[in-house]
Write an enzyme that holds these catalytic residues in place. Structure first.
Site, PDB file in Angstrom:
ATOM      1  N   ASN A  94       0.876  -1.174   0.000  1.00 42.08           N
ATOM      2  CA  ASN A  94       0.000   0.000   0.000  1.00 42.08           C
ATOM      3  C   ASN A  94       0.915   1.226   0.000  1.00 42.08           C
ATOM      4  O   ASN A  94       1.483   1.578   1.025  1.00 42.08           O
ATOM      5  CB  ASN A  94      -0.881  -0.047   1.260  1.00 42.08           C
ATOM      6  CG  ASN A  94      -1.688   1.215   1.455  1.00 42.08           C
ATOM      7  OD1 ASN A  94      -1.773   2.062   0.559  1.00 42.08           O
ATOM      8  ND2 ASN A  94      -2.292   1.350   2.620  1.00 42.08           N
ATOM      9  N   LYS A 127       0.172   4.222  -0.318  1.00 41.84           N
ATOM     10  CA  LYS A 127      -0.472   5.405   0.263  1.00 41.84           C
ATOM     11  C   LYS A 127      -0.258   6.626  -0.652  1.00 41.84           C
ATOM     12  O   LYS A 127      -0.190   6.463  -1.869  1.00 41.84           O
ATOM     13  CB  LYS A 127       0.027   5.636   1.688  1.00 41.84           C
ATOM     14  CG  LYS A 127      -0.133   4.365   2.546  1.00 41.84           C
ATOM     15  CD  LYS A 127       0.051   4.574   4.012  1.00 41.84           C
ATOM     16  CE  LYS A 127      -0.168   3.257   4.735  1.00 41.84           C
ATOM     17  NZ  LYS A 127      -0.065   3.371   6.180  1.00 41.84           N
ATOM     18  N   HIS A 130      -9.427   1.007   4.874  1.00 43.44           N
ATOM     19  CA  HIS A 130      -8.169   1.235   5.580  1.00 43.44           C
ATOM     20  C   HIS A 130      -8.408   2.194   6.739  1.00 43.44           C
ATOM     21  O   HIS A 130      -9.246   3.097   6.642  1.00 43.44           O
ATOM     22  CB  HIS A 130      -7.129   1.815   4.613  1.00 43.44           C
ATOM     23  CG  HIS A 130      -5.756   1.828   5.209  1.00 43.44           C
ATOM     24  ND1 HIS A 130      -5.354   2.808   6.090  1.00 43.44           N
ATOM     25  CD2 HIS A 130      -4.715   0.974   5.094  1.00 43.44           C
ATOM     26  CE1 HIS A 130      -4.117   2.542   6.479  1.00 43.44           C
ATOM     27  NE2 HIS A 130      -3.711   1.432   5.891  1.00 43.44           N
ATOM     28  N   GLU A 162      -6.854   4.629   7.707  1.00 45.24           N
ATOM     29  CA  GLU A 162      -6.658   6.044   7.346  1.00 45.24           C
ATOM     30  C   GLU A 162      -7.888   6.595   6.630  1.00 45.24           C
ATOM     31  O   GLU A 162      -8.078   7.815   6.578  1.00 45.24           O
ATOM     32  CB  GLU A 162      -5.367   6.194   6.519  1.00 45.24           C
ATOM     33  CG  GLU A 162      -4.145   6.030   7.424  1.00 45.24           C
ATOM     34  CD  GLU A 162      -2.895   5.510   6.749  1.00 45.24           C
ATOM     35  OE1 GLU A 162      -2.807   5.542   5.516  1.00 45.24           O
ATOM     36  OE2 GLU A 162      -1.996   5.035   7.484  1.00 45.24           O
ATOM     37  N   GLU A 219      -5.376  -5.009  10.605  1.00 40.94           N
ATOM     38  CA  GLU A 219      -4.359  -3.991  10.833  1.00 40.94           C
ATOM     39  C   GLU A 219      -4.675  -3.241  12.121  1.00 40.94           C
ATOM     40  O   GLU A 219      -5.521  -2.332  12.124  1.00 40.94           O
ATOM     41  CB  GLU A 219      -4.332  -2.993   9.670  1.00 40.94           C
ATOM     42  CG  GLU A 219      -3.992  -3.612   8.342  1.00 40.94           C
ATOM     43  CD  GLU A 219      -3.391  -2.586   7.385  1.00 40.94           C
ATOM     44  OE1 GLU A 219      -2.288  -2.836   6.893  1.00 40.94           O
ATOM     45  OE2 GLU A 219      -4.011  -1.533   7.162  1.00 40.94           O
ATOM     46  N   GLY A 265       2.390   2.267  10.793  1.00 40.74           N
ATOM     47  CA  GLY A 265       3.360   3.348  10.651  1.00 40.74           C
ATOM     48  C   GLY A 265       4.063   3.732  11.946  1.00 40.74           C
ATOM     49  O   GLY A 265       4.716   4.774  12.015  1.00 40.74           O
ATOM     50  N   SER A 272       3.321  -2.072  10.402  1.00 39.54           N
ATOM     51  CA  SER A 272       4.764  -2.102  10.688  1.00 39.54           C
ATOM     52  C   SER A 272       5.428  -3.435  10.336  1.00 39.54           C
ATOM     53  O   SER A 272       6.392  -3.846  10.967  1.00 39.54           O
ATOM     54  CB  SER A 272       5.038  -1.734  12.152  1.00 39.54           C
ATOM     55  OG  SER A 272       4.653  -0.381  12.393  1.00 39.54           O
TER      56      SER A 272
HETATM   57  P1  PGA Z   1       2.822   0.315   7.638  1.00 42.07           P
HETATM   58  O1  PGA Z   1       1.356   0.511   7.035  1.00 42.07           O
HETATM   59  O2  PGA Z   1       3.372  -0.954   7.066  1.00 42.07           O
HETATM   60  O3  PGA Z   1       3.573   1.533   7.198  1.00 42.07           O
HETATM   61  O4  PGA Z   1       2.650   0.230   9.136  1.00 42.07           O
HETATM   62  C1  PGA Z   1       0.506  -0.586   6.860  1.00 42.07           C
HETATM   63  C2  PGA Z   1      -0.786  -0.134   6.247  1.00 42.07           C
HETATM   64  O5  PGA Z   1      -1.257   0.963   6.575  1.00 42.07           O
HETATM   65  O6  PGA Z   1      -1.374  -0.841   5.423  1.00 42.07           O
END
Ligand code: PGA
Length: 255
Positions: A13, A15, A101, A103, A171, A177, A215
């Site tokens: 992803n 983003k 997601h 976000e 997640e 992140g 992460s």
């Molecule tokens: P990350 O994000 O690997 O940077 O923690 C995972 C995600 O949001 O899908």
């Protein structure tokens, strides 16, 4: 760990990262490294920002890496300024779309009903949908993790979801992140819970792929991807480097 019946999926992803030059360079590097190590490894997917879906899909055409969108609108078309429909993603060459997601859920106030409508739109457009779920840190601290996961699975899964067209990504919001990950035991119990609960909603829960995300990186991929009901990963930050993304893919246990 994916059983042979569930081929693992490693999904990147990106983003809101990538302009044409660096996004295409990343796509080409992922493709080249995936082709350099052919075999029955995991299925690979990259989800660039909407502006790059077509170019990345062209760069990946005929190769081992699929391309997806990061979100879609529930409607096919219309007066929805700034939105992108699942139809448009499919038209641009995407085969998958991420919905729900955190976000989007937290940054854009998306609830389960909207996520479900987006997932249904993805399926209607012929896309495979990757539905994200996960508890916040406050929900975990309050002992609500399983209840939140149950509610999100039930509320977000579209009626015509099948193991072939729908993937669920667990997640934990606090792991995204942050560099923090749940323990192997916590991932194990969350994934077991999701699969058992899914079994109350669909007839073939054992065939659905459940990804872990948050992460994930080369250093922790082997232990997290080896968990019984983990069938791959959804990777944010580490998917922006082809070597790291492929290193995570190579950490998927064989067999
Ligand atoms: P990350 O994000 O690997 O940077 O923690 C995972 C995600 O949001 O899908």
């Amino acid at each position: 760990m994916a059983t042979t019946a569930r081929r693992a999926l490693i999904a990147g992803n990106w983003k809101m990262n990538g302009r044409a030059a660096d996004g295409l360079a990343l796509a080409r590097a992922v493709r080249a490294q995936a082709e350099a190590a052919p075999g029955a490894g995991p299925e690979l997917l990259v989800c660039p920002p909407a502006t790059l879906v077509r170019a990345v899909a062209e760069a990946m055409a005929g190769g081992p890496v699929a391309v997806g969108g990061q979100d879609c609108h529930p409607e096919e078309s219309g007066a929805f300024t700034g939105d992108v429909s699942a139809e448009m993603l499919a038209d641009a060459g995407a085969s998958h779309v991420i919905v729900g997601h955190s976000e989007r859920r937290h940054g854009h106030g998306e609830d389960d009903a909207l996520v479900q409508a987006k997932a249904a739109a993805g399926l209607a457009a012929g896309l495979t949908v990757v539905i994200c779920i996960g508890e916040t840190e406050a929900e975990r601290d309050a002992g609500q993790t399983f209840a939140v996961l149950s509610t999100q699975v039930e509320g977000s899964l579209p009626p015509d979801a099948t193991a072939a067209n729908t993937v669920i990504a667990y997640e934990p919001v606090w792991a995204i992140g942050t560099g923090r990950t749940p323990t192997v035991a916590e991932v194990d119990e969350a994934h077991t819970h999701i699969r058992v609960y899914l079994g109350t909603l669909v007839s073939n829960a054992a065939a659905f792929r459940l990804l872990y995300g948050g992460s994930l990186k080369p250093a922790n991929a082997a232990e997290l991807l080896a968990v019984k009901d983990v069938d791959g990963g959804l990777i944010g930050g580490a998917s922006l480097k082809a070597e790291d993304f492929l290193a995570i893919a190579n950490a998927v246990p064989v067999g």
